[in-house]
Scaffold this motif. Sequence first.
Motif, PDB file in Angstrom:
ATOM      1  N   ALA A 281       0.838  -1.207   0.000  1.00  0.00           N
ATOM      2  CA  ALA A 281       0.000   0.000   0.000  1.00  0.00           C
ATOM      3  C   ALA A 281       0.867   1.250   0.000  1.00  0.00           C
ATOM      4  O   ALA A 281       0.597   2.217  -0.737  1.00  0.00           O
ATOM      5  N   LYS A 282       1.908   1.244   0.804  1.00  0.00           N
ATOM      6  CA  LYS A 282       2.802   2.404   0.872  1.00  0.00           C
ATOM      7  C   LYS A 282       3.502   2.647  -0.470  1.00  0.00           C
ATOM      8  O   LYS A 282       3.658   3.801  -0.904  1.00  0.00           O
ATOM      9  N   GLU A 283       3.912   1.562  -1.118  1.00  0.00           N
ATOM     10  CA  GLU A 283       4.573   1.697  -2.423  1.00  0.00           C
ATOM     11  C   GLU A 283       3.625   2.290  -3.457  1.00  0.00           C
ATOM     12  O   GLU A 283       4.036   3.112  -4.294  1.00  0.00           O
ATOM     13  N   ILE A 284       2.377   1.887  -3.437  1.00  0.00           N
ATOM     14  CA  ILE A 284       1.385   2.450  -4.373  1.00  0.00           C
ATOM     15  C   ILE A 284       1.161   3.920  -4.088  1.00  0.00           C
ATOM     16  O   ILE A 284       1.124   4.756  -5.014  1.00  0.00           O
ATOM     17  N   PRO A 294      -5.230   8.134  -3.859  1.00  0.00           N
ATOM     18  CA  PRO A 294      -6.490   7.401  -4.026  1.00  0.00           C
ATOM     19  C   PRO A 294      -7.272   7.299  -2.714  1.00  0.00           C
ATOM     20  O   PRO A 294      -6.701   7.382  -1.627  1.00  0.00           O
ATOM     21  N   THR A 295      -8.572   7.115  -2.842  1.00  0.00           N
ATOM     22  CA  THR A 295      -9.407   6.854  -1.674  1.00  0.00           C
ATOM     23  C   THR A 295      -9.103   5.449  -1.154  1.00  0.00           C
ATOM     24  O   THR A 295      -8.463   4.644  -1.835  1.00  0.00           O
ATOM     25  N   LEU A 299      -7.854   2.294  -3.403  1.00  0.00           N
ATOM     26  CA  LEU A 299      -6.599   1.646  -3.049  1.00  0.00           C
ATOM     27  C   LEU A 299      -6.801   0.144  -2.822  1.00  0.00           C
ATOM     28  O   LEU A 299      -6.000  -0.680  -3.268  1.00  0.00           O
ATOM     29  N   SER A 300      -7.880  -0.224  -2.145  1.00  0.00           N
ATOM     30  CA  SER A 300      -8.145  -1.643  -1.901  1.00  0.00           C
ATOM     31  C   SER A 300      -8.397  -2.394  -3.207  1.00  0.00           C
ATOM     32  O   SER A 300      -7.979  -3.547  -3.365  1.00  0.00           O
ATOM     33  N   LYS A 301      -9.057  -1.730  -4.182  1.00  0.00           N
ATOM     34  CA  LYS A 301      -9.275  -2.358  -5.488  1.00  0.00           C
ATOM     35  C   LYS A 301      -7.965  -2.529  -6.249  1.00  0.00           C
ATOM     36  O   LYS A 301      -7.731  -3.547  -6.900  1.00  0.00           O
ATOM     37  N   LEU A 310      -7.378  -4.167   4.421  1.00  0.00           N
ATOM     38  CA  LEU A 310      -6.479  -3.027   4.344  1.00  0.00           C
ATOM     39  C   LEU A 310      -6.501  -2.233   5.650  1.00  0.00           C
ATOM     40  O   LEU A 310      -5.454  -1.860   6.189  1.00  0.00           O
ATOM     41  N   GLN A 311      -7.704  -1.983   6.156  1.00  0.00           N
ATOM     42  CA  GLN A 311      -7.862  -1.253   7.400  1.00  0.00           C
ATOM     43  C   GLN A 311      -7.215  -2.012   8.566  1.00  0.00           C
ATOM     44  O   GLN A 311      -6.469  -1.444   9.363  1.00  0.00           O
TER      45      GLN A 311
END
Length: 379
Positions: A281-284, A294-295, A299-301, A310-311
């Motif tokens: 997630a951090k890399e994205i 992104p929201t 991001l999860s998609k 993710l949360q």
Amino acid sequence: MEYYLISLEKIWSYRNIFYSEIKPEIKQSKKINKYYNKTERRIVINSLVITWKMKQRKTDEFYEEQLNSIVKIEKVEKSFGEKYHIQGIKSEKLKGVLERYDLDNEYEVSIFRLNGKMKEVLKNPKVSENFIEIMYCLNGECSFTSNFEKIKKIYKFNKGDIIIHRATNEIKEYEVESENLVLISIDVYLDEMIKDILEESNNRKAEEWKKKILNMFKVDEFYYGKCNEEIKILSEEINNTSVNNVGEYLTFKAKIFQFILLVLNIQFNSIETVEIIVQNAKEILEKYQIFELPTVGKLSKLMNVSRYQLQAAFQEFEGIGIAKYIKRKKMNYAKEMLVNTNKSILEIASEVGYENPSKFSEVFKNYFGILPNKYRKIF
């Protein structure tokens, strides 16, 4: 073939059991040491060693002192453990059986099979720092209430739940409630568990493994562990295993050891998965400009994981949820812009995704405790 009994406490009270299990030749063996030792019981059969260390345990206080005050007890000495038939004092409807097994010096097992309701305040015995308790609920429900650092915490678990607890000596007592409880509780003494490995190979990996476990579980946190079908099946086998002879003892011990490793390994794998999710997630997020982050949903998609995963991953790894992490990223960026550029509040607000500068100023103040224009003047 020769058989040895060495340092077996109360040897004559146990000899009939082992005579019937080992072989009649033992009766004629002259190599029997009738050495009485209150701190150790050991059997050596050929090169196989089975040892009971009569070391002070956390559960000693519970079984020998506290239990008598809350229930009526009929204690039955077993070949390799102890069995307690109990009946409630406050409520005669509470009945059941407790079994206790001390397996070498590494772990101790208690199996609770209770019918009826119980509500008691139990003292918290002193334990070593490198101690964890693994509890698996096969039936019923149970709750623990603690008051660590003046913070009241209540932990509830039901059938199929695994609880992993690292106790602290700072807590003097727990309030325990249960109903129709069937529970396997395993006290794991990590120092003893890795002792043989260290003595044999001086293996640093064993120490690293222990530290990893201790870092995983915070003091006085009841950690809800992950479970799988293999753990469920093994717990049923443990609950239904009879321990009346040497062979059954070794089978029981092997199942307990397997259970501990299964539970701990699945927690390790879970944490490693969490770390991978957070890192990805951090890399994205780093690939995006701050104003186009992104929201959480998007991001999860992009990561092909659920919003919940993710949360939960960020909450466990970073201590905050993903939305708060993104917000922190935006606020820290805005703070840098205020100090290192001459951009207006309007421009900075727009860059971090706020069309309304007043709204941005409000969020900034709530986050840092100061308005952005005042922050710029000070710094």
